[in-house]
Write an enzyme that holds these catalytic residues in place. Structure first.
Site, PDB file in Angstrom:
ATOM      1  N   ASP A 103       0.846  -1.201   0.000  1.00  0.00           N
ATOM      2  CA  ASP A 103       0.000   0.000   0.000  1.00  0.00           C
ATOM      3  C   ASP A 103       0.879   1.248   0.000  1.00  0.00           C
ATOM      4  O   ASP A 103       2.044   1.206   0.412  1.00  0.00           O
ATOM      5  CB  ASP A 103      -0.885   0.024   1.254  1.00  0.00           C
ATOM      6  CG  ASP A 103      -1.858  -1.141   1.280  1.00  0.00           C
ATOM      7  OD1 ASP A 103      -2.159  -1.680   0.203  1.00  0.00           O
ATOM      8  OD2 ASP A 103      -2.301  -1.511   2.388  1.00  0.00           O
TER       9      ASP A 103
HETATM   10  N1  URA Z   1      -1.242  -5.982   3.857  1.00  0.00           N
HETATM   11  C1  URA Z   1      -1.736  -4.727   3.867  1.00  0.00           C
HETATM   12  O1  URA Z   1      -2.766  -4.462   4.443  1.00  0.00           O
HETATM   13  N2  URA Z   1      -1.037  -3.780   3.222  1.00  0.00           N
HETATM   14  C2  URA Z   1       0.117  -3.999   2.579  1.00  0.00           C
HETATM   15  O2  URA Z   1       0.713  -3.078   2.021  1.00  0.00           O
HETATM   16  C3  URA Z   1       0.630  -5.301   2.589  1.00  0.00           C
HETATM   17  C4  URA Z   1      -0.065  -6.277   3.230  1.00  0.00           C
END
Ligand code: URA
Length: 238
Positions: A103
């Site tokens: 993310d």
């Molecule tokens: N899980 C999440 O919620 N975000 C990420 O970036 C990676 C794994």
């Protein structure tokens, strides 16, 4: 077959104009013979290319380990944000892309390559490649949470999440916050955040520390990257 100057540029010997000069000055041998025309075609799979006595073998693929900073999207292009591929400076960006997504507000290990086959293997849901995260949450993590994660959580998918491991739980009762290491074997959209939400916690900081055999190099500061070593590449390809 590719042009000799392209071959050398792709192998990061120098910029297109500097390798042209290099070739013209007679410092490059192709199969033992001096070649001074940059446009000479060579067979990247067979020809032996030597520059100043050093053999330059042809690797089609590039592999980078990035310690992803916040604020970058895991994509190759984006209208609004900077992408993780923009961080990598190479003379020729050979169709580099990130293997999987973190993310925009997640930090940590991201593999960037142009090897589609490897990416496919690492991302295949069937392969259950292990991913490890350092997680900080608001809320208090406890033994019950650890057990629930081990049993699988309903995060609104068809099936429960695969058994995951929560370790190194640390809590600060006064501030009402916790941290842990979470190891999962799948990669659903926002998976860690959704798992923590199911446990009644909110992720405040997330960092990936490993993916399959690849461990984030602790010497890489946030936003820094390096090429994988041959050993790391071999482990991933196994
Ligand atoms: N899980 C999440 O919620 N975000 C990420 O970036 C990676 C794994």
């Amino acid at each position: 077959m590719i042009r000799l100057d392209k071959y050398l540029t792709e192998m990061s010997v120098g910029s297109r104009s500097s390798v042209k000069k290099l070739i013209r000055s007679g410092r490059v041998l192709v199969d033992g013979k001096e070649v001074t025309r940059p446009e000479t075609k060579v067979d990247e799979n067979i020809s032996q290319i030597v520059v100043d006595g050093r053999e330059i073998s042809y690797n089609k693929y590039e592999y980078y380990m990035l310690n992803k900073p916040q604020g970058y999207v895991s994509a190759t292009t984006d209208k609004e944000h900077k992408t993780v591929v923009d961080i990598i400076e190479t003379s020729e960006k050979k169709d580099l892309f990130p293997v999987g997504r973190l993310d925009i507000d997640t930090e940590g290990l991201l593999l960037i390559t142009n090897n589609g086959e490897l990416a496919h293997k690492l991302l295949s849901p069937k392969k259950h490649v292990k991913k490890r995260y350092y997680v900080e949450v608001s809320g208090i993590l406890n033994e019950t949470d650890r057990r629930k994660v081990k049993e699988g959580l309903d995060i609104g998918e068809e099936k429960l999440t695969l058994p995951a491991d929560m370790s190194d739980i640390k809590t600060d009762m006064e501030r009402g916050v916790s941290s842990c290491i979470l190891t999962i074997h799948e990669g659903k959209f926002h998976q860690v955040k959704r798992m923590m939400k199911k446990l009644g916690k909110t992720v405040t900081y997330l960092k990936r520390v490993s993916m399959g055999a690849l461990l984030l190099d602790e010497d890489l500061k946030c936003g820094e990257y390096r090429r994988l070593t041959d050993e790391e590449v071999d482990k991933l390809l196994k």
